[in-house]
Design an enzyme around this catalytic site. Sequence first.
Site, PDB file in Angstrom:
ATOM      1  N   ASP A 167       6.941  21.148 -26.972  1.00 22.79           N
ATOM      2  CA  ASP A 167       6.840  19.822 -26.363  1.00 22.79           C
ATOM      3  C   ASP A 167       7.847  19.790 -25.237  1.00 22.79           C
ATOM      4  N   ARG A 185       1.663   1.572  15.053  1.00 21.82           N
ATOM      5  CA  ARG A 185       1.265   1.353  13.665  1.00 21.82           C
ATOM      6  C   ARG A 185       1.737  -0.025  13.209  1.00 21.82           C
ATOM      7  N   GLU A 226      11.747  13.110  -0.323  1.00 15.63           N
ATOM      8  CA  GLU A 226      10.671  12.463  -1.063  1.00 15.63           C
ATOM      9  C   GLU A 226       9.296  12.999  -0.659  1.00 15.63           C
ATOM     10  N   HIS A 256      14.749  13.230  11.644  1.00 15.05           N
ATOM     11  CA  HIS A 256      13.581  13.361  12.525  1.00 15.05           C
ATOM     12  C   HIS A 256      12.686  12.127  12.447  1.00 15.05           C
ATOM     13  N   HIS A 257      12.983  11.229  11.518  1.00 16.22           N
ATOM     14  CA  HIS A 257      12.264   9.950  11.502  1.00 16.22           C
ATOM     15  C   HIS A 257      12.928   8.943  12.422  1.00 16.22           C
ATOM     16  N   TYR A 275       8.579  15.888   0.283  1.00 11.77           N
ATOM     17  CA  TYR A 275       8.376  17.205  -0.337  1.00 11.77           C
ATOM     18  C   TYR A 275       8.267  17.080  -1.848  1.00 11.77           C
ATOM     19  N   TRP A 333       7.028   0.201   3.906  1.00  8.86           N
ATOM     20  CA  TRP A 333       7.533   0.932   2.729  1.00  8.86           C
ATOM     21  C   TRP A 333       8.903   1.534   3.028  1.00  8.86           C
ATOM     22  N   HIS A 340       0.843  -1.207   0.000  1.00  4.98           N
ATOM     23  CA  HIS A 340       0.000   0.000   0.000  1.00  4.98           C
ATOM     24  C   HIS A 340       0.877   1.255   0.000  1.00  4.98           C
ATOM     25  N   SER A 349      -1.540  26.838  -5.999  1.00  4.03           N
ATOM     26  CA  SER A 349      -1.189  28.232  -6.291  1.00  4.03           C
ATOM     27  C   SER A 349      -1.729  28.679  -7.648  1.00  4.03           C
ATOM     28  N   THR A 394       6.713  27.084   5.004  1.00  5.01           N
ATOM     29  CA  THR A 394       5.409  26.509   4.700  1.00  5.01           C
ATOM     30  C   THR A 394       4.315  27.450   5.168  1.00  5.01           C
ATOM     31  N   LYS A 452       3.660  30.116   2.752  1.00  6.77           N
ATOM     32  CA  LYS A 452       2.781  29.688   1.661  1.00  6.77           C
ATOM     33  C   LYS A 452       1.324  29.737   2.075  1.00  6.77           C
ATOM     34  N   HIS A 507      13.048  11.788   3.320  1.00  5.86           N
ATOM     35  CA  HIS A 507      12.421  13.054   3.688  1.00  5.86           C
ATOM     36  C   HIS A 507      12.233  13.987   2.487  1.00  5.86           C
ATOM     37  N   SER A 535      13.432   5.765 -13.986  1.00  6.59           N
ATOM     38  CA  SER A 535      12.328   6.467 -14.623  1.00  6.59           C
ATOM     39  C   SER A 535      12.175   7.878 -14.059  1.00  6.59           C
ATOM     40  N   SER A 536      12.237   7.976 -12.721  1.00  3.69           N
ATOM     41  CA  SER A 536      12.069   9.300 -12.108  1.00  3.69           C
ATOM     42  C   SER A 536      13.197  10.229 -12.497  1.00  3.69           C
TER      43      SER A 536
HETATM   44  C1  HEA Z   1       0.170   9.158  -0.960  1.00  2.00           C
HETATM   45  C2  HEA Z   1       0.126   8.086  -0.379  1.00  2.00           C
HETATM   46  C3  HEA Z   1      -1.010   7.412   0.307  1.00  2.00           C
HETATM   47  C4  HEA Z   1      -2.370   7.430   0.049  1.00  2.00           C
HETATM   48  C5  HEA Z   1      -3.094   8.167  -1.045  1.00  2.00           C
HETATM   49  C6  HEA Z   1      -2.982   6.600   1.044  1.00  2.00           C
HETATM   50  C7  HEA Z   1      -4.346   6.358   1.117  1.00  2.00           C
HETATM   51  C8  HEA Z   1      -4.960   5.617   2.113  1.00  2.00           C
HETATM   52  N1  HEA Z   1      -4.341   4.979   3.164  1.00  2.00           N
HETATM   53 FE1  HEA Z   1      -2.329   4.879   3.476  1.00  2.00          FE
HETATM   54  N2  HEA Z   1      -0.336   4.776   3.770  1.00  2.00           N
HETATM   55  C9  HEA Z   1       0.635   5.404   3.033  1.00  2.00           C
HETATM   56  C10 HEA Z   1       0.419   6.263   1.975  1.00  2.00           C
HETATM   57  C11 HEA Z   1      -0.826   6.552   1.440  1.00  2.00           C
HETATM   58  N3  HEA Z   1      -2.030   6.076   1.874  1.00  2.00           N
HETATM   59  C12 HEA Z   1       1.940   5.057   3.510  1.00  2.00           C
HETATM   60  C13 HEA Z   1       3.273   5.546   2.960  1.00  2.00           C
HETATM   61  C14 HEA Z   1       1.741   4.196   4.587  1.00  2.00           C
HETATM   62  C15 HEA Z   1       2.800   3.544   5.465  1.00  2.00           C
HETATM   63  C16 HEA Z   1       3.039   2.148   5.025  1.00  2.00           C
HETATM   64  C17 HEA Z   1       3.943   1.452   5.970  1.00  2.00           C
HETATM   65  O1  HEA Z   1       3.657   1.428   7.178  1.00  2.00           O
HETATM   66  O2  HEA Z   1       4.955   0.948   5.502  1.00  2.00           O
HETATM   67  C18 HEA Z   1       0.295   4.048   4.736  1.00  2.00           C
HETATM   68  C19 HEA Z   1      -0.312   3.286   5.720  1.00  2.00           C
HETATM   69  C20 HEA Z   1      -1.678   3.224   5.935  1.00  2.00           C
HETATM   70  C21 HEA Z   1      -2.288   2.657   7.085  1.00  2.00           C
HETATM   71  C22 HEA Z   1      -1.551   2.105   8.298  1.00  2.00           C
HETATM   72  C23 HEA Z   1      -1.243   0.674   8.150  1.00  2.00           C
HETATM   73  C24 HEA Z   1      -0.494   0.193   9.328  1.00  2.00           C
HETATM   74  O3  HEA Z   1       0.303   0.933   9.901  1.00  2.00           O
HETATM   75  O4  HEA Z   1      -0.708  -0.957   9.674  1.00  2.00           O
HETATM   76  C25 HEA Z   1      -3.642   2.753   6.918  1.00  2.00           C
HETATM   77  C26 HEA Z   1      -4.638   2.297   7.897  1.00  2.00           C
HETATM   78  O5  HEA Z   1      -5.692   2.780   7.984  1.00  2.00           O
HETATM   79  C27 HEA Z   1      -3.863   3.399   5.654  1.00  2.00           C
HETATM   80  C28 HEA Z   1      -5.107   3.702   5.109  1.00  2.00           C
HETATM   81  C29 HEA Z   1      -5.293   4.418   3.919  1.00  2.00           C
HETATM   82  C30 HEA Z   1      -6.601   4.675   3.345  1.00  2.00           C
HETATM   83  C31 HEA Z   1      -7.909   4.198   3.893  1.00  2.00           C
HETATM   84  C32 HEA Z   1      -6.378   5.409   2.207  1.00  2.00           C
HETATM   85  C33 HEA Z   1      -7.427   5.920   1.261  1.00  2.00           C
HETATM   86  O6  HEA Z   1      -7.217   7.286   1.031  1.00  2.00           O
HETATM   87  C34 HEA Z   1      -7.444   5.160  -0.031  1.00  2.00           C
HETATM   88  C35 HEA Z   1      -8.656   5.510  -0.883  1.00  2.00           C
HETATM   89  C36 HEA Z   1      -8.603   4.928  -2.252  1.00  2.00           C
HETATM   90  C37 HEA Z   1      -9.308   3.864  -2.686  1.00  2.00           C
HETATM   91  C38 HEA Z   1     -10.181   3.066  -1.788  1.00  2.00           C
HETATM   92  C39 HEA Z   1      -9.164   3.364  -4.084  1.00  2.00           C
HETATM   93  C40 HEA Z   1     -10.054   3.945  -5.121  1.00  2.00           C
HETATM   94  C41 HEA Z   1     -11.492   3.616  -4.959  1.00  2.00           C
HETATM   95  C42 HEA Z   1     -12.087   2.579  -5.537  1.00  2.00           C
HETATM   96  C43 HEA Z   1     -11.398   1.615  -6.381  1.00  2.00           C
HETATM   97  C44 HEA Z   1     -13.486   2.397  -5.297  1.00  2.00           C
HETATM   98  C45 HEA Z   1     -13.834   1.099  -4.669  1.00  2.00           C
HETATM   99  C46 HEA Z   1     -13.658   1.130  -3.202  1.00  2.00           C
HETATM  100  C47 HEA Z   1     -14.637   0.868  -2.316  1.00  2.00           C
HETATM  101  C48 HEA Z   1     -16.020   0.471  -2.698  1.00  2.00           C
HETATM  102  C49 HEA Z   1     -14.380   0.987  -0.839  1.00  2.00           C
HETATM  103  N4  HEA Z   1      -2.650   3.673   5.076  1.00  2.00           N
HETATM  104  C1  HEA Z   2       3.448  15.048   1.677  1.00  2.00           C
HETATM  105  C2  HEA Z   2       4.138  14.562   2.575  1.00  2.00           C
HETATM  106  C3  HEA Z   2       4.593  15.173   3.870  1.00  2.00           C
HETATM  107  C4  HEA Z   2       4.694  16.498   4.258  1.00  2.00           C
HETATM  108  C5  HEA Z   2       4.432  17.732   3.455  1.00  2.00           C
HETATM  109  C6  HEA Z   2       5.172  16.472   5.610  1.00  2.00           C
HETATM  110  C7  HEA Z   2       5.423  17.623   6.355  1.00  2.00           C
HETATM  111  C8  HEA Z   2       6.038  17.620   7.591  1.00  2.00           C
HETATM  112  N1  HEA Z   2       6.358  16.520   8.344  1.00  2.00           N
HETATM  113 FE1  HEA Z   2       5.954  14.599   7.879  1.00  2.00          FE
HETATM  114  N2  HEA Z   2       5.813  12.665   7.280  1.00  2.00           N
HETATM  115  C9  HEA Z   2       5.376  12.211   6.068  1.00  2.00           C
HETATM  116  C10 HEA Z   2       4.956  12.986   5.001  1.00  2.00           C
HETATM  117  C11 HEA Z   2       4.973  14.375   5.008  1.00  2.00           C
HETATM  118  N3  HEA Z   2       5.311  15.167   6.041  1.00  2.00           N
HETATM  119  C12 HEA Z   2       5.378  10.779   6.026  1.00  2.00           C
HETATM  120  C13 HEA Z   2       4.969   9.903   4.854  1.00  2.00           C
HETATM  121  C14 HEA Z   2       5.839  10.353   7.262  1.00  2.00           C
HETATM  122  C15 HEA Z   2       5.971   8.934   7.801  1.00  2.00           C
HETATM  123  C16 HEA Z   2       6.963   8.081   7.129  1.00  2.00           C
HETATM  124  C17 HEA Z   2       6.941   6.718   7.713  1.00  2.00           C
HETATM  125  O1  HEA Z   2       7.516   6.537   8.790  1.00  2.00           O
HETATM  126  O2  HEA Z   2       6.336   5.813   7.114  1.00  2.00           O
HETATM  127  C18 HEA Z   2       6.129  11.565   8.020  1.00  2.00           C
HETATM  128  C19 HEA Z   2       6.655  11.560   9.302  1.00  2.00           C
HETATM  129  C20 HEA Z   2       7.111  12.698   9.944  1.00  2.00           C
HETATM  130  C21 HEA Z   2       7.926  12.666  11.109  1.00  2.00           C
HETATM  131  C22 HEA Z   2       8.449  11.414  11.812  1.00  2.00           C
HETATM  132  C23 HEA Z   2       7.464  10.916  12.788  1.00  2.00           C
HETATM  133  C24 HEA Z   2       7.874   9.645  13.394  1.00  2.00           C
HETATM  134  O3  HEA Z   2       7.969   8.643  12.683  1.00  2.00           O
HETATM  135  O4  HEA Z   2       8.103   9.650  14.587  1.00  2.00           O
HETATM  136  C25 HEA Z   2       8.171  13.976  11.456  1.00  2.00           C
HETATM  137  C26 HEA Z   2       8.984  14.405  12.613  1.00  2.00           C
HETATM  138  O5  HEA Z   2       9.507  15.423  12.668  1.00  2.00           O
HETATM  139  C27 HEA Z   2       7.508  14.797  10.469  1.00  2.00           C
HETATM  140  C28 HEA Z   2       7.520  16.183  10.461  1.00  2.00           C
HETATM  141  C29 HEA Z   2       6.988  16.972   9.453  1.00  2.00           C
HETATM  142  C30 HEA Z   2       7.054  18.431   9.439  1.00  2.00           C
HETATM  143  C31 HEA Z   2       7.650  19.294  10.502  1.00  2.00           C
HETATM  144  C32 HEA Z   2       6.472  18.822   8.273  1.00  2.00           C
HETATM  145  C33 HEA Z   2       6.336  20.241   7.794  1.00  2.00           C
HETATM  146  O6  HEA Z   2       6.714  20.359   6.462  1.00  2.00           O
HETATM  147  C34 HEA Z   2       4.971  20.791   7.990  1.00  2.00           C
HETATM  148  C35 HEA Z   2       4.953  22.284   7.858  1.00  2.00           C
HETATM  149  C36 HEA Z   2       3.572  22.880   7.856  1.00  2.00           C
HETATM  150  C37 HEA Z   2       2.979  23.549   8.870  1.00  2.00           C
HETATM  151  C38 HEA Z   2       3.639  23.728  10.190  1.00  2.00           C
HETATM  152  C39 HEA Z   2       1.588  24.076   8.741  1.00  2.00           C
HETATM  153  C40 HEA Z   2       1.448  25.436   8.102  1.00  2.00           C
HETATM  154  C41 HEA Z   2       2.204  26.502   8.775  1.00  2.00           C
HETATM  155  C42 HEA Z   2       1.666  27.617   9.363  1.00  2.00           C
HETATM  156  C43 HEA Z   2       0.218  27.886   9.341  1.00  2.00           C
HETATM  157  C44 HEA Z   2       2.631  28.593   9.936  1.00  2.00           C
HETATM  158  C45 HEA Z   2       2.576  28.839  11.389  1.00  2.00           C
HETATM  159  C46 HEA Z   2       2.819  27.644  12.170  1.00  2.00           C
HETATM  160  C47 HEA Z   2       3.612  27.575  13.256  1.00  2.00           C
HETATM  161  C48 HEA Z   2       4.674  28.523  13.624  1.00  2.00           C
HETATM  162  C49 HEA Z   2       3.400  26.402  14.178  1.00  2.00           C
HETATM  163  N4  HEA Z   2       6.867  13.995   9.569  1.00  2.00           N
HETATM  164 CU   LIG Z   3      10.374  13.674   7.115  1.00  2.00          CU
END
Ligand code: HEA
Ligand code: HEA
Ligand SMILES: [Cu+2]
Lengths: 520, 381, 324
Positions: free
Chosen positions: A99, A444, A249, A296-297, A251, A135, A70, A262, A322, A325, A247, A163-164
Site C-alpha cells: 500500500d 487575454r 507548478e 520568464h512570466h 512541471y 488564477w 476556470h 513513457s 525536454t 525526452k 513555474h 493536501s498536496s
Molecule cells: C490544465 C488546465 C486547463 C484545462 C484542462 C483547460 C481547458 C480548457 N480551457 Fe483553459 N485555462 C487554464 C487552464 C486549463 N484550461 C488556465 C490556467 C487559464 C488561465 C486563467 C487566467 O487567465 O487566470 C485558462 C484560460 C482559458 C481561456 C482564456 C480566458 C481569458 O483569458 O479570458 C480560455 C478561452 O478560450 C480557455 C478555454 C478552455 C477550454 C475550451 C478548455 C477545454 O479543454 C475544456 C473541456 C472540458 C469540458 C467542456 C468539460 C467536460 C465536458 C462536459 C461536461 C460535457 C458537456 C459539455 C458540452 C456539451 C460543451 N481557458
Molecule cells: C504543463 C504546463 C506547461 C509546460 C510543460 C510548459 C513548458 C514551457 N513553457 Fe510555459 N506556460 C504554462 C504551462 C506550461 N509551460 C502556463 C500555464 C503558462 C501561463 C501562465 C499564466 O500566465 O497564466 C505558461 C507561460 C509561459 C511563459 C510566459 C509567457 C508570458 O506570459 O509572457 C513562458 C516564457 O518563457 C513559457 C515558456 C515555456 C517553456 C520554454 C517551456 C518548455 O518546457 C518547453 C520545452 C519543450 C520543447 C521546446 C519542445 C520539445 C523539444 C524538442 C523537440 C527539442 C528541440 C527543440 C529546440 C532546440 C527548439 N511558458
Molecule cells: Cu513558466
Amino acid sequence: MGDHHHGPAKGLTRWLFTTNHKDIGTMYLWFSFAMFILGGFFAMVIRAELFQPGMQLIDPAFFNQMTTLHGLIMVFGAIMPSFVGLANWLIPMMIGAPDMALPRMNNWSFWILPPTFLLLASTLFMEGGAPAFGWTFYAPLSTTYAPPSVTFFIFSVHVLGLSSIMGSINIIATVMNMRAPGMTYMKMPLFVWTWLITAFLLVAVMPVLAGAVTMMLMDIHFGTSFFSAAGGGDPVLFQHVFWFFGHPEVYIIILPAFGVVSQIIPAFSRKPLFGYDSMVYATASIAFLSFIVWAHHMYTVGMPVAGELFFMYATMLIAVPTGVKVFNWISTMWRGAMSFETPMLFSIGFLVLFTIGGFTGLMLSIAPADFQYHDSYFVVAHFHYVMVAGAVFSMTAAIYFWLPKWCGRMYNETMGKTHFWISFIGFNLAFFPQHFVGLAGMPRRIPDYALQFADFNMMSSIGAFIYGASQILFLYNVIATIVAGEPTSEEKVWDGAEGLEWTLPTPAPYHTFETPPAVK
Amino acid sequence: MGFKAKRLVQAALAPVLLLTSVVCAAAGELSSVNMSPGVTVVGREIYDLHMIILGICVVIGVLVFGVMFYSIIYHRKSRGVTPATFHESTKVEIAWTVVPFIILIAMAVPATTTLLDIYDTDEAELDIIVKGYQWKWKYEYLTEDGDNVAFFSNLRTPQAEIYNVEAKGQNYLLEVDEPLVLPVNTKVRFLVTANDVIHSWWVPQLAVKKDAIPGFINEISTRTADEGVYRGQCSELCGKDHGFMPIVVNVVSKEEYAEWFAGKQAEAAEVNDLMAQTFAMDELMDRGQSVYTRNCLACHGADGEGGVGTAIAGSAIATGDVSGHLEVGINGVPGTAMQAFGGQLNDVDMAAVITYQRNAFGNNMGDLIQPIDVYNYKKGQ
Amino acid sequence: MTSQAATEYEKYYVPEKSKLAVCATIGLILSIFGAASIMNDMTFGDPEESTYSWSIFLIGLFFFMATLFSWFKIAIQENIAGLNSAQLKKSYVLGMFWFIFSEVMFFFAFFGALFYVRTLVGPWLAGDGDGGRMNGILWDGFEYAWPMMQTPQEAVGGATEQLIANNGAFTSAETSMAFADAHAWYAWLPMWNTAVLLTSSLTCHFAHTNILKGDKSKFNLWLGITVGLGIFFLFLQFMEYYEAYELFGLTLNSGIYGSTFFMLTGFHGFHVFMGMTMLLIQLLRSVIGKQFTAEDHFGFEASSWYWHFVDVVWVFLFLFVYIL
Ligand code: HEA
Ligand code: HEA
Ligand SMILES: [Cu+2]
Ligand code: CUA
C-alpha cells in the site's frame, strides 16, 4: 487489526474511512473528473461569451470570475488530483508495495479536497462575487481591490497546499521506502520516477505558495505593506513569490504526464523504452531548471536587463532535456511493431501537440519577442497545448490504458478511437486559431474584443464546444466499461506492457503484494 | 538512422518553405494571423526575431514529426514487422543533447542583441508619464518649464455598441476620446506607472509593452518612423473593465504636434480661468453629465443604479451633507475601488459632477457646487 | 508471488478503516471557514451585526485538535502494541524529514521577500537605477535605509499627499529593533532570546544522548529544561512585541520593516510554540506514560529535529532581521 485478506467494506463508509490506496486512487480520479467538468463548464461560459464580439451572456465582472475559477479549478482541482489518483493506484503496484507508506494520511489528503473546492466554488454566491483576479492573483488587484471572498480563497489555497504536501510526502516515503527487494531506483518504471521528482517539487514549492497567500492575507486584513510601494513593499514581489511556485507548478502538471507516456509508448511499440537513464536525468534536469526560470512570466514588469537575460537563457535551456525526452519517445517507436489502440492514439496526440506547445513555449522564452506575446492569446494557446493536449491527453491515455487492469473489463475500442479523433480535431480547432489572434494583438482575459478577431474567436468557440462534447463520450465509455464492459482476466491486458502491475491478476485484487515480489 | 535521412529532409523542407512564404506574404501591415512588424526599428527587429525562431521551430517540428510519422507508417504491427530490441545509444543521445543546445545558442544571439537595443537608455527628446487608472489612461507631457500638459484618455465606444443595441463601428473598443499625440521621428520616453492596480501599456505596432506598476516607474522608449494612428489595449488584468481601456496613439508631423501641444496648453489655461467663475445650474449639469459618463458611469451605472460602486440614486452621501459628498469625490474611499478623484478631475469638473450627482437620477437636492467650493474644500483639509 | 525475501519479511502495517481522516477534515474545514469569516467581519463587516464566526472557528479548532490528539494516541498505541515494523518506522522518519523540509521552504518564501525588498525594492524606490526619476516623480524625499524607519508614503507627507490611491495609511516606526543606542546591551531582548534558544537546542541534545544511554531520569530532566527554555523564549518574544508596539512604535502598520519583522518573528514564534508543545507532550509521555526506551523513542526524536530546525531558523532570523 490483523487480517488483511478480506475485500472492501460495504457502503459509504468504505469510501469515507478507507485506507486502501486503490480506493483512495479511485476517489481522487472521480473527484478530479468532476472538477474537470466544472472547470470545463466555466470554460464553455467563457467561450460562449467570446463567440461573438459584444457582450451577450454575462457581464465583465462575472467573466473575470469565470476565467479565475476556470484556471484555478482546472489546475488545482482537475489536473493535480487526477495524477495523484493515478499515483495512488499505480505506484504501490509498480514497485511491489502492499500500500502507500502512510495510509491514513493518504485518506486525509484526499478528503480535504472536496470540501475545499466546495468552499472555493461557493465564493461565486458570496457578496462581491468570486475571486476575479485571474488564477495568478496578482496583487494589488487581489489584495486592496479584491472582493471579500478573497479571504476564503486564501484559506482554500492554504488547505489545498496542505493536501498536496501530505500527498507528496506520502509518495516520497512510499517510493523511497516501500520498493520490493531488488527494485533499485534505476529499475523503477518511469512513471514512478517522474512522480518521485514531482513530489519533491511539490514539497518544495507548495509552502512558497502558502507564503504568498499569507502575505496577501496580512496585507488585506492586518495592515502590512508587502505589496504596496507606499509602505516600502512592491507589487512585483508578489509575482516573484507566486512564480517561484508557479513555474515549477507547470512541471508538476506535466512530469507525471511524461511518466504516463513513457509507459504507454513502449507497450504499444512492443519495444523497451529508449534511453531509460537519460529519461531519468532529463526529468531531474527539468525539475532543477524549473527553480531558476520563474521570471520568464515577468519579462514586462521592468526587470533590470541582466535579470532578463539570465531568465531568458535559463528558460531556453529547458528545451534541451525536454527534447531528449521527445527524441527518446520517437526512438522507442522507431522500428517497433506499433499498434494504435486508444491509449496509443492519445499518447501520439500528446507527443505531437505537446511538442508544438513546447515550441511556442520556447518562443515565449525569448524575452524581446515576449514583449509582443506576453498576456496575449498566444500565451493562452501555448499553455492549453501543453496542459490540455499535454496533461489531459496523457491522463486520458492513462485511463484507457489501465482501466481494464483496474476493473477487469475492456472499454469499447471504437468509441475510444472516436473520442480521440473528435477530441483531437476539436482541440486544434479551439486552440490553434488562438495563436493567430494572439499574434495579431488580442490580449487575454478580456470579455469582448475588437472586430478583427471575430472570425478566429468564433472558430475557437466551436472547437471548444466540440472538444467539450467529446468528453461526454469519454465519460459514457468509462462508466459503460465499469458496469458492463467485456470482462477480461488476462494478467497482461496489453501484450506489450511491462511492469509489476501487469503480473497481478485482472482485475487487480483489493490488496496486492502483501509479501513483496522478487524483482529480477 | 542515417538512411533515407536526406529524402526526409527534402520532404520536410517543402512545407516549411510554403508556410513561411504564405506567412511572410500575409505579414504586411496589420495581419490577422501574425505579429505586426510595426513602425519602429525595434519592432522590425522583434518581428524578424519572431520569424527566425518560428522558422527554426517549424523546421525542427517537421523533421521530428517526419521521423515519427515515417515510423508510424512503416513500423506498425499490422505490417507484420518484428520489433527491434535496441534501447540505448550513447552516441545519438549525446548528439541530440548537443545539437539542440547549439541551435539554442544560435537563437540566443539575436535575442540578446535585440534585447539590448530595447534597453537602450539614451536621453529622449520627449518624456511622457503614462499612468494607468481603473479603467483609463492618463498622459502627462513633461516640459522643462514645468508647464505640463496632462489629460485622461477614456474608451469612446458607446455602451449601446457593446451591448449590441447599435451596430459596431470600425474601431470598436479601440477608440478613445483623447488619443496620445506624438511627433514623428522623435525619441519618446514613456515613464509608465499606475494609480491603483497593475496595468500594462501595449501598442503592438510600436512594439511597446510595459507593465504599469503602482508606486514604481518603468521606462520604455520608442521612435516612430511613420505618421499614423496606432491602437492597443491594456494587457494586464486590472479588474472589471480591463477589456475596455484601449490606447490610441496618433503620430503626427512635428509641426502638427507643436500646434496641438500649444492648443493643449491654452486649454489648460482656459480651465484656470473657469476656476474663478460661477456657473448656472444647467451649465453645471451639462458638464457634469459628460464628466459622469466618462469617469463614473463604469462603476455607478448609467442611471446611478450602481454596480462595482454603490448606487448614487438615493444614496445617503449624494443626498446628504455637501462636504461628505465632496470628501468621497475628492479623496475616495480608501480600500475600495472608489478612487480619489481630486487629483484626476480639475475643480470645475469636480464641481460639475458633484452637482450632477446631487441633482440627477431622482436626487433632487437643488444645490449648486461651484469650483471655488471644491477649491476651498481641498484647501481646508 | 512469493520469494525468498518473504521469509525474513516483516509485515508492513496497513491500518484498517479509520475515521480519523474524515474527522480531521471536518475540524479543519470548520476552523478555516471560521477564521476566514472572523477576518472578513473584521475588515469588511458591519460591527452591529452579530455573526457566528468565532463559534464556528472554535468548534472547528477543538474538533481538529481532538482528532489530532486521538490520531497521535492511536499511532503511539500501535507502536507500543508492536505493530510497527522497522520499515514502517522508516516511513515515519521520512515523513518527518520531508515535513520539515516543507517548513524550510515556507520560511524561505519570507526570507526571500526580505532579501528582495532590502536589496532591490528599497533602493529602487529611492531612485536607484533610473537617474532618480522614480524618486523624483513618485516618492519625492524618500531615502532608503534599512531598517526602513520612514515609509515612502510618510516621506511624501502621509496618506493624503500620497500619490498612489487607496493603499491604506502606513505609519513609521520610531525605533528599530536592531541593536542600537535605544537599548543598553543587557536590555536587548533578541540577544537573550538567541542565548535561550541555542541553549535549549543543546539541552535537547543532552536529552537525546541520555535516552540513547537509557537514562530516563536524566532524559526527563534535560527535556524538562528544554521545554522550560522554550516557554521562556516565548515569554521574551512576547515582551519584545510589547516593547515594539508600546514603546518603539513598530507595528504591523509600519511599512515593510514592520511587515517583515512581524511576519518572520511571528511565524517563527508560532513554530517555537508548536515545537515546545511537541516536546511537552513527549515529556508527559515519558514522565506519566513511562514510554520511550533507548531503542524506541521516535516521538521524541522527531520533535527534537523539529526543535533544532526552529533553532536554525532563529539563527538566520537573528542575523538578517536584527543584526545585518
Ligand atoms: C490544465 C488546465 C486547463 C484545462 C484542462 C483547460 C481547458 C480548457 N480551457 Fe483553459 N485555462 C487554464 C487552464 C486549463 N484550461 C488556465 C490556467 C487559464 C488561465 C486563467 C487566467 O487567465 O487566470 C485558462 C484560460 C482559458 C481561456 C482564456 C480566458 C481569458 O483569458 O479570458 C480560455 C478561452 O478560450 C480557455 C478555454 C478552455 C477550454 C475550451 C478548455 C477545454 O479543454 C475544456 C473541456 C472540458 C469540458 C467542456 C468539460 C467536460 C465536458 C462536459 C461536461 C460535457 C458537456 C459539455 C458540452 C456539451 C460543451 N481557458
Ligand atoms: C504543463 C504546463 C506547461 C509546460 C510543460 C510548459 C513548458 C514551457 N513553457 Fe510555459 N506556460 C504554462 C504551462 C506550461 N509551460 C502556463 C500555464 C503558462 C501561463 C501562465 C499564466 O500566465 O497564466 C505558461 C507561460 C509561459 C511563459 C510566459 C509567457 C508570458 O506570459 O509572457 C513562458 C516564457 O518563457 C513559457 C515558456 C515555456 C517553456 C520554454 C517551456 C518548455 O518546457 C518547453 C520545452 C519543450 C520543447 C521546446 C519542445 C520539445 C523539444 C524538442 C523537440 C527539442 C528541440 C527543440 C529546440 C532546440 C527548439 N511558458
Ligand atoms: Cu513558466
Ligand atoms: Cu488596465 Cu487591464
